[in-house]
Design a protein around this motif. Sequence first.
Motif, PDB file in Angstrom:
ATOM      1  N   ARG A 180       4.551   3.546  -9.001  1.00 22.46           N
ATOM      2  CA  ARG A 180       4.547   2.096  -9.251  1.00 22.46           C
ATOM      3  C   ARG A 180       5.895   1.583  -9.766  1.00 22.46           C
ATOM      4  O   ARG A 180       6.384   0.539  -9.328  1.00 22.46           O
ATOM      5  N   ALA A 181       6.503   2.343 -10.692  1.00 25.42           N
ATOM      6  CA  ALA A 181       7.734   1.834 -11.310  1.00 25.42           C
ATOM      7  C   ALA A 181       8.838   1.682 -10.267  1.00 25.42           C
ATOM      8  O   ALA A 181       9.510   0.649 -10.184  1.00 25.42           O
ATOM      9  N   LYS A 182       9.016   2.718  -9.449  1.00 23.14           N
ATOM     10  CA  LYS A 182      10.072   2.666  -8.430  1.00 23.14           C
ATOM     11  C   LYS A 182       9.724   1.633  -7.347  1.00 23.14           C
ATOM     12  O   LYS A 182      10.604   0.921  -6.853  1.00 23.14           O
ATOM     13  N   ALA A 183       8.424   1.588  -7.004  1.00 24.31           N
ATOM     14  CA  ALA A 183       7.991   0.627  -5.979  1.00 24.31           C
ATOM     15  C   ALA A 183       8.312  -0.792  -6.431  1.00 24.31           C
ATOM     16  O   ALA A 183       8.827  -1.613  -5.656  1.00 24.31           O
ATOM     17  N   LEU A 184       8.027  -1.088  -7.692  1.00 21.79           N
ATOM     18  CA  LEU A 184       8.303  -2.437  -8.192  1.00 21.79           C
ATOM     19  C   LEU A 184       9.800  -2.690  -8.278  1.00 21.79           C
ATOM     20  O   LEU A 184      10.275  -3.790  -7.988  1.00 21.79           O
ATOM     21  N   GLU A 185      10.550  -1.664  -8.664  1.00 19.92           N
ATOM     22  CA  GLU A 185      12.024  -1.828  -8.697  1.00 19.92           C
ATOM     23  C   GLU A 185      12.527  -2.226  -7.308  1.00 19.92           C
ATOM     24  O   GLU A 185      13.278  -3.195  -7.150  1.00 19.92           O
ATOM     25  N   LEU A 186      12.083  -1.472  -6.304  1.00 13.48           N
ATOM     26  CA  LEU A 186      12.555  -1.747  -4.933  1.00 13.48           C
ATOM     27  C   LEU A 186      12.097  -3.124  -4.460  1.00 13.48           C
ATOM     28  O   LEU A 186      12.871  -3.887  -3.871  1.00 13.48           O
ATOM     29  N   ALA A 187      10.821  -3.446  -4.743  1.00 14.34           N
ATOM     30  CA  ALA A 187      10.257  -4.685  -4.200  1.00 14.34           C
ATOM     31  C   ALA A 187      10.739  -5.918  -4.960  1.00 14.34           C
ATOM     32  O   ALA A 187      10.937  -6.975  -4.357  1.00 14.34           O
ATOM     33  N   LEU A 188      10.928  -5.811  -6.266  1.00  9.62           N
ATOM     34  CA  LEU A 188      11.330  -7.003  -7.032  1.00  9.62           C
ATOM     35  C   LEU A 188      12.829  -7.272  -6.900  1.00  9.62           C
ATOM     36  O   LEU A 188      13.249  -8.418  -6.808  1.00  9.62           O
ATOM     37  N   TRP A 220       0.844  -1.205   0.000  1.00  9.06           N
ATOM     38  CA  TRP A 220       0.000   0.000   0.000  1.00  9.06           C
ATOM     39  C   TRP A 220       0.877   1.252   0.000  1.00  9.06           C
ATOM     40  O   TRP A 220       0.613   2.210  -0.710  1.00  9.06           O
ATOM     41  N   LEU A 221       1.937   1.182   0.805  1.00  5.73           N
ATOM     42  CA  LEU A 221       2.763   2.379   1.005  1.00  5.73           C
ATOM     43  C   LEU A 221       3.677   2.685  -0.182  1.00  5.73           C
ATOM     44  O   LEU A 221       3.762   3.833  -0.631  1.00  5.73           O
ATOM     45  N   LEU A 222       4.387   1.665  -0.652  1.00  8.00           N
ATOM     46  CA  LEU A 222       5.474   1.925  -1.612  1.00  8.00           C
ATOM     47  C   LEU A 222       5.008   2.658  -2.867  1.00  8.00           C
ATOM     48  O   LEU A 222       5.579   3.692  -3.227  1.00  8.00           O
ATOM     49  N   PRO A 223       3.975   2.156  -3.586  1.00  8.42           N
ATOM     50  CA  PRO A 223       3.565   2.882  -4.796  1.00  8.42           C
ATOM     51  C   PRO A 223       3.047   4.278  -4.493  1.00  8.42           C
ATOM     52  O   PRO A 223       3.199   5.194  -5.302  1.00  8.42           O
ATOM     53  N   ARG A 224       2.453   4.449  -3.307  1.00  7.70           N
ATOM     54  CA  ARG A 224       1.967   5.795  -2.947  1.00  7.70           C
ATOM     55  C   ARG A 224       3.134   6.743  -2.700  1.00  7.70           C
ATOM     56  O   ARG A 224       3.065   7.934  -2.970  1.00  7.70           O
ATOM     57  N   LEU A 225       4.200   6.217  -2.129  1.00  3.82           N
ATOM     58  CA  LEU A 225       5.333   7.079  -1.779  1.00  3.82           C
ATOM     59  C   LEU A 225       6.196   7.417  -2.992  1.00  3.82           C
ATOM     60  O   LEU A 225       6.639   8.554  -3.148  1.00  3.82           O
ATOM     61  N   VAL A 226       6.437   6.422  -3.843  1.00  6.03           N
ATOM     62  CA  VAL A 226       7.420   6.660  -4.918  1.00  6.03           C
ATOM     63  C   VAL A 226       6.904   6.312  -6.315  1.00  6.03           C
ATOM     64  O   VAL A 226       7.653   6.402  -7.281  1.00  6.03           O
TER      65      VAL A 226
END
Length: 267
Positions: A162-170, A154-160
């Motif tokens: 979708r693209a960056k959130a997926l980079e960080l998470a994947l 919930w937090l990651l895509p809101r903060l940065v």
Amino acid sequence: MPEMQIEISQDGAVRTVTLNRPAALNAFTTPMLVQLRQALEDAAADKAVRCVVITGAGRGFCAGQDLSDALIKPSLDPADAPKDIGHLIDNYYIPLAKSLRAMPIPVIAAVNGVAAGAGASLALSCDLVLAGASASFIQAFAKIGLVPDCGGTWLLPRLVGRAKALELALLGDKLPAAEAQAIGLIYRCVPDEDLAATAQALALRLSQMPVRALAATRKVMDEALLLDFGSALKAESVAQSQMGFGTDYLEGAAAFLQKRKPSFTDR
Ligand code: T3D
């Protein structure tokens, strides 16, 4: 009664909760998750507390779930049935994440070292995230075959985004604090030696502000992300109406007109 795995201290209206298992980089055990949630709820209920700081003892902030915890540690014997780790999430992480999100006062994360997995989610759930220059954020979940939890998705895509959130998470790469600030993931990166004092000064500043309105701001902003424009305007109006009946608004407006420093008291 399990031993205390957090430390609690109070300085004026600022309560500091320190995760305290430094030998394991403050990795979460179930007692620690329960104690942290209780500490947040105690701070929420205590009208003398107007800001909370969460930090870690030693060289880490929090390395996420303690992977050696018997509750979740996978058995190496293929004959054993796999454990349902959803139970851990439902009964410990979700209640903690909800308590943190519902705090009636601001919460600061003072990230003193690595924040990994659920430890990163915990830090990023706080209202303002300060980090020492040697701190880092790691979405460690993918490396062990899990998905982000404790609010991470919930937090990651809101903060940065979708693209960056997926980079960080994947990829699960270590993100140094300075980069975390540069991409807008956190509020500020400061020299390590300044972290504790900066966090205290920020907490003192927030504690002297109208904290009820600050908590309401977090709530309407979170809700607005799910609303259309007209509905967000209405939600603002409802919240504004509630604030308008508060003592803090009377005090804030009066202090402005009387050219004096306001003294806010609402909780
Ligand atoms: O079932 C579920 O898991 C559901 C819940 C999931 C939520 C999650 O949080 S999943 C993510 C869990 N966390 C991780 O995967 C991170 C694991 N840790 C690391 O990758 C590294 O420790 C760090 C990158 C965070 C730090 O690395 P480094 O080199 O600075 O320190 P280190 O040597 O790895 O760790 C120091 C000690 O802490 C070490 O113990 P030792 O050997 O000195 O006795 C290490 O085992 C311990 N430690 C670090 N993280 C954990 C941990 N012990 C248990 N659980 C940990 N998560």
